[in-house]
Design an enzyme around this catalytic site. Structure first.
Site, PDB file in Angstrom:
ATOM      1  N   GLU A 178       1.317  -2.830  -8.169  1.00  0.00           N
ATOM      2  CA  GLU A 178       0.813  -4.055  -7.552  1.00  0.00           C
ATOM      3  C   GLU A 178      -0.709  -4.124  -7.536  1.00  0.00           C
ATOM      4  O   GLU A 178      -1.290  -4.641  -6.579  1.00  0.00           O
ATOM      5  CB  GLU A 178       1.338  -4.190  -6.116  1.00  0.00           C
ATOM      6  CG  GLU A 178       2.835  -4.341  -6.018  1.00  0.00           C
ATOM      7  CD  GLU A 178       3.278  -4.797  -4.636  1.00  0.00           C
ATOM      8  OE1 GLU A 178       2.595  -4.474  -3.657  1.00  0.00           O
ATOM      9  OE2 GLU A 178       4.319  -5.473  -4.548  1.00  0.00           O
ATOM     10  N   GLU A 247      11.019  -5.290  -7.545  1.00  0.00           N
ATOM     11  CA  GLU A 247      11.291  -5.076  -6.114  1.00  0.00           C
ATOM     12  C   GLU A 247      11.863  -6.341  -5.494  1.00  0.00           C
ATOM     13  O   GLU A 247      11.114  -7.277  -5.208  1.00  0.00           O
ATOM     14  CB  GLU A 247      10.002  -4.711  -5.355  1.00  0.00           C
ATOM     15  CG  GLU A 247       9.468  -3.342  -5.691  1.00  0.00           C
ATOM     16  CD  GLU A 247       8.243  -2.970  -4.847  1.00  0.00           C
ATOM     17  OE1 GLU A 247       8.023  -3.573  -3.780  1.00  0.00           O
ATOM     18  OE2 GLU A 247       7.507  -2.071  -5.286  1.00  0.00           O
TER      19      GLU A 247
HETATM   20  C1  GAL Z   1       5.365  -3.670  -1.970  1.00  0.00           C
HETATM   21  C2  GAL Z   1       5.110  -2.267  -2.498  1.00  0.00           C
HETATM   22  C3  GAL Z   1       6.224  -1.326  -2.083  1.00  0.00           C
HETATM   23  C4  GAL Z   1       6.535  -1.491  -0.622  1.00  0.00           C
HETATM   24  C5  GAL Z   1       6.865  -2.944  -0.343  1.00  0.00           C
HETATM   25  C6  GAL Z   1       7.164  -3.234   1.093  1.00  0.00           C
HETATM   26  O1  GAL Z   1       4.176  -4.381  -1.916  1.00  0.00           O
HETATM   27  O2  GAL Z   1       4.996  -2.247  -3.897  1.00  0.00           O
HETATM   28  O3  GAL Z   1       5.851  -0.004  -2.365  1.00  0.00           O
HETATM   29  O4  GAL Z   1       5.437  -1.099   0.114  1.00  0.00           O
HETATM   30  O5  GAL Z   1       5.779  -3.734  -0.658  1.00  0.00           O
HETATM   31  O6  GAL Z   1       8.226  -2.503   1.534  1.00  0.00           O
END
Ligand code: GAL
Length: 820
Positions: A178, A247
């Site tokens: 990110e 994600e």
């Molecule tokens: C994203 C990040 C993850 C985790 C998630 C929130 O921004 O890539 O590692 O932190 O947010 O759970």
């Protein structure tokens, strides 16, 4: 088709390794030339134990996943520069091999910055203390260290032939994480850095594609991918690469003082179906199993020990139903359409009011989706001669464009109600017998002597290298009667960023403070009794997880950054004495940690007499028998304040049941419709943020005694502490007709049917009611016959089976509540 497999055979070796070619074209990730619909789930190996891995991964496979994704946790593996740890739950290779053993693919997100609510985002704190270092930018020291670690991981994985290009399971690798979210803060150096990341990753020659998530300007050939609750609008920066979602947040994490976040099953399914409706082909759940932040691994500040995340597998690895089951059904439907989804021509039909149908068409057939993105109005759509009811904020999937087989808002999977059972181990007394010891703090309180002395207040990371949560700051002050500050009303004022602070003057505890509501810079001021002559000021700064997110998060101060003042008030005159550049003496950690009081073998003496309650800085110890069976175990720490807990010497993490969640913002019901956000559906208002702490079975001796040691920092009462097991208490389902009811008590027999009705039953699990129409056959008797005594049963929900109630043409459902 020409076979794209490379075969490596070794002379005199009977087995051959098949290298898999992983590539991508405009549409999808291709594996050996086949375009794939890939469903993946994140499981972080250090958040469970090696003994749990095979079961978690198997559940992922049974839940319809193709791949397991994990980050790699740099600070855990390289706690001291060039000293590595891959033991126990840090055995990355064993974890990857467990994925391989299950016949699944792996996605390796090396980072090595990971965020992940993990301490310091996965960076080792020694890195912060290297000269002239700047993180995540064009900085030679940083890039050298990042390259060193990344190369080492790649080499380890290559040595074990775990990349798909070598015949292993890993089909994708990730570099950075990110960075696009923060790149603007780094200017031209950030742009150069991300180019360097791409070149460095590419030079490692892993033979599988590299991804960069949330990186709109990802240099080719890096694949940029999306993270978030919804990614259907995402388009990769290179239109000739697949639309990928690394994600999909299945829920959210929890902070101390925060409530329990929930993301509804309907909404997660909606987001996934929408993504595939709109051309996506790779989707990963973050998290599929969240697990536990053991020891000091939680980030933050203030991330709780539990990292349950409301994921399809709960913190302990149990199926979180109906989320697990409803998504499994979705995966099966999507997989059944793989060929058409990845080859079909796409066309859309707009029905207005935010309803669209999408048709994927090949020569062999078509598959359709109807999406209703309207947050309030349900739609009845006539599409290609058939009428479909598409509830608000849902997607219907019609694999042959004729018969709906799945709608994201119509849940047919069972709901499981989990219960905690008391420890039934033989001879286990109902209350535990405790012994105790004080933490030895006299030296720091009265002598103020530490390990180093400097005329400056330092950031905690600099002094302690994050080897402990605890850092003592001590100074001596001589006060004379002529001192302008000397007077009747004297206070100590501390400008601090310590997450928790305890202040002592001449051995007297004058107060403590904990940060609330995210205000990590604050001023603490308390009355204090100073003496004429020598005084000792002792401040204990405590961190509760270092930050893990944001531009330059590595430089967010920790500890007592000052200034520190003595304030004297004489009449209306206020005199300030600045102690900031006094001689400060520092000591990292607590003596009980040094003396390993948490170890079962600790020779130190403990007293069973007059066990104190509500005493700060106190060690408690007890023994107990492991709960029988193999269900997950938790320890209930209600009554305690804040501290750390160990089971047989294993650190199970920080506890803080005294920290209650805020009282506002909870709702009993939760409307799945409309975009999700972290505060949308919360429970547990006003209750301890976290009361139960996971004790992995592998930490326990099933025969003989086990030891629980607590270090209690702020004062608490251990007399209520007890061990419990977690199991399914009852299961419910509310299944639409023409589907199959599947009931399971997770390996235990179903003991009774408490409620059953086929028609239009109302209410929810635990409060079902008969509706206005009901079939004449006795549904409870039918289900008793087919399910009771069995660990699992499947029943056709049909009029043939249950009779034909007159529900005026409305869809009929079978509601069931069964006891386990
Ligand atoms: C994203 C990040 C993850 C985790 C998630 C929130 O921004 O890539 O590692 O932190 O947010 O759970």
């Amino acid at each position: 088709m020409v076979s794209l497999k490379f075969v490596f055979c070794f002379l005199l070796v009977t087995s051959c390794t098949y290298a898999t070619i992983v590539s991508h074209d405009g549409r999808a990730i291709t594996i050996d030339g086949h375009r794939r619909v890939l469903l993946s789930g994140s499981i972080h190996y250090p958040r469970s134990t090696p003994e749990m891995w095979p079961d978690l991964i198997k559940k992922g496979k049974e839940g319809g996943l193709d791949a397991i994704e994990t980050y790699v946790f740099w600070n855990a593996h390289e706690p001291t520069r060039r000293q590595y740890d891959f033991s126990g739950n840090l055995d990355l290779i064993r974890f990857l091999k467990s994925i391989q053993d299950e016949g699944m693919y792996g996605v390796l997100r090396i980072g090595p910055y990971v965020c992940a609510e993990w301490n310091y985002g996965g960076f080792p704190v020694w890195l912060h203390n290297m000269p002239e270092i700047e993180f995540r930018t064009s900085n030679t020291a940083f890039m050298n260290e990042m390259q060193n670690f990344t190369t080492m991981i790649v080499d380890m994985v290559k040595k074990e032939k775990l990349f798909a290009s070598q015949g292993g399971p890993i089909i994708l690798a990730q570099i950075e994480n990110e960075y696009g979210n923060v790149i603007a803060s780094y200017g031209a150096a950030g742009k150069a850095y991300i180019q360097w990341c791409a070149n460095m990753a590419q030079s490692l020659d892993v033979g599988v594609p590299w991804i960069m998530c949330q990186q709109d300007d990802a240099p080719q050939p890096m694949l940029n991918t999306c993270n978030g609750w919804y990614c259907d609008n995402f388009e990769p920066n290179n239109p000739n690469t697949p639309k990928m979602w690394t994600e999909n947040w299945t829920g959210w994490y929890k902070n101390w003082g925060g409530k329990n976040p929930h993301r509804t099953t309907e909404d997660v399914a909606f987001a996934v179906a929408r993504f595939f409706q709109r051309g996506g082909t790779f989707q990963n759940y973050y998290m599929y199993h969240g697990g536990t932040n053991f020891d000091r691994t939680s980030g933050g500040p203030y991330i709780t020990t539990s990292y349950d995340y409301d994921a399809p597998l709960d913190e302990y690895g149990n199926l979180n139903q109906p989320k697990y089951g409803h998504l499994k059904q979705l995966h099966d439907v999507l997989h059944s359409m793989e060929k058409i989804l990845t080859h079909g021509n796409i066309s859309t039909v707009d029905f207005g009011n935010q309803v669209t149908a999408t048709v994927y068409k090949t020569e062999d057939g078509s598959s359709c989706f109807i999406g209703n993105v309207n947050e309030t109005s349900d739609a009845t759509i006539n599409f290609q001669g058939t009428s479909y009811d598409v509830p608000a904020w849902s997607v219907s999937i019609i694999p042959d464009c004729k018969t709906e087989t799945y709608n994201t808002a119509k849940i047919n999977a069972q709901t499981s109600v989990m219960v905690k059972k008391p420890n039934e181990a033989e001879n286990e007394p109902s209350t535990l017998k405790w012994s105790w010891r004080p933490e030895n703090i006299d030296n720091v309180l009265l002598k103020g002597k530490g390990e180093s002395t400097v005329s400056q207040l330092f950031d905690q990371k600099v002094v302690s290298n994050d080897e402990s949560d605890y850092l003592w700051y001590m100074t001596r002050v001589n006060l004379k009667e002529q001192d302008p500050v000397w007077g009747k009303n004297m206070t100590l004022r501390i400008n601090s960023t310590a997450h928790v602070l305890h202040a002592f003057v001449n051995g007297q505890h004058i107060g403590n403070y904990r940060v609330e509501n995210g205000k990590f810079h604050y001023v603490f001021e308390q009355d204090a009794k100073f003496n004429l002559g020598a005084n000792v000021i002792t401040l204990l700064s405590i961190t509760v997880g270092l930050p893990n997110y944001g531009p330059f998060f590595e430089n967010v101060p920790a500890g007592i950054t000052g200034p520190v003042f003595i304030i004297g008030r004489n009449g209306d005159e206020t005199v300030v004495k600045d102690l900031s550049s006094h001689k400060w003496s520092y000591k990292t950690g607590l003596s009980g940690f040094e003396n390993q009081l948490f170890s079962s073998e600790s020779p130190s003496t403990w007293s069973g007499e007059s066990v104190p309650f509500n005493r700060t800085m106190t060690w408690y110890k007890t023994t107990f028998k492991a709960p029988l069976g193999n269900e997950p175990v938790v320890v209930d720490l209600l009554g305690l304040g804040k501290g750390t807990a160990w089971i047989n010497g294993n650190n199970i993490g920080r506890y803080w049941p005294a920290f209650l969640a805020g009282t506002d913002g909870c709702s009993a019901g939760c409307d799945y419709r409309g975009a999700y956000f972290a505060e949308k559906c919360q429970t547990q208002c006003g209750e301890p943020t976290q009361r139960w702490y996971h004790v992995p079975r592998s930490f326990l001796n099933s025969e003989g005694d086990n030891t629980l040691v607590l270090f209690e920092e702020i004062g608490g009462n251990p007399s209520l502490v007890n061990f419990q097991t977690i199991r399914v208490g009852s299961v419910c389902a509310n299944v639409y007709e023409k589907n199959v009811l599947e009931l399971s008590c997770n390996g235990k027999p179903i003991s009774a049917i408490k409620f059953a009705s086929f028609g239009n039953p109302g209410g929810n699990c635990g409060s079902f009611e008969i509706g206005t129409c009901e079939a004449s056959n006795n549904a409870a008797a039918i289900l008793t016959k087919e399910c009771v005594g069995k660990e699992k049963c499947y029943v056709d929900v049909s009029e043939d089976k249950f009779g034909a109630p007159d529900c005026g043409g409305a869809a009929k459902r079978l509601a069931v509540e069964a006891m386990c």
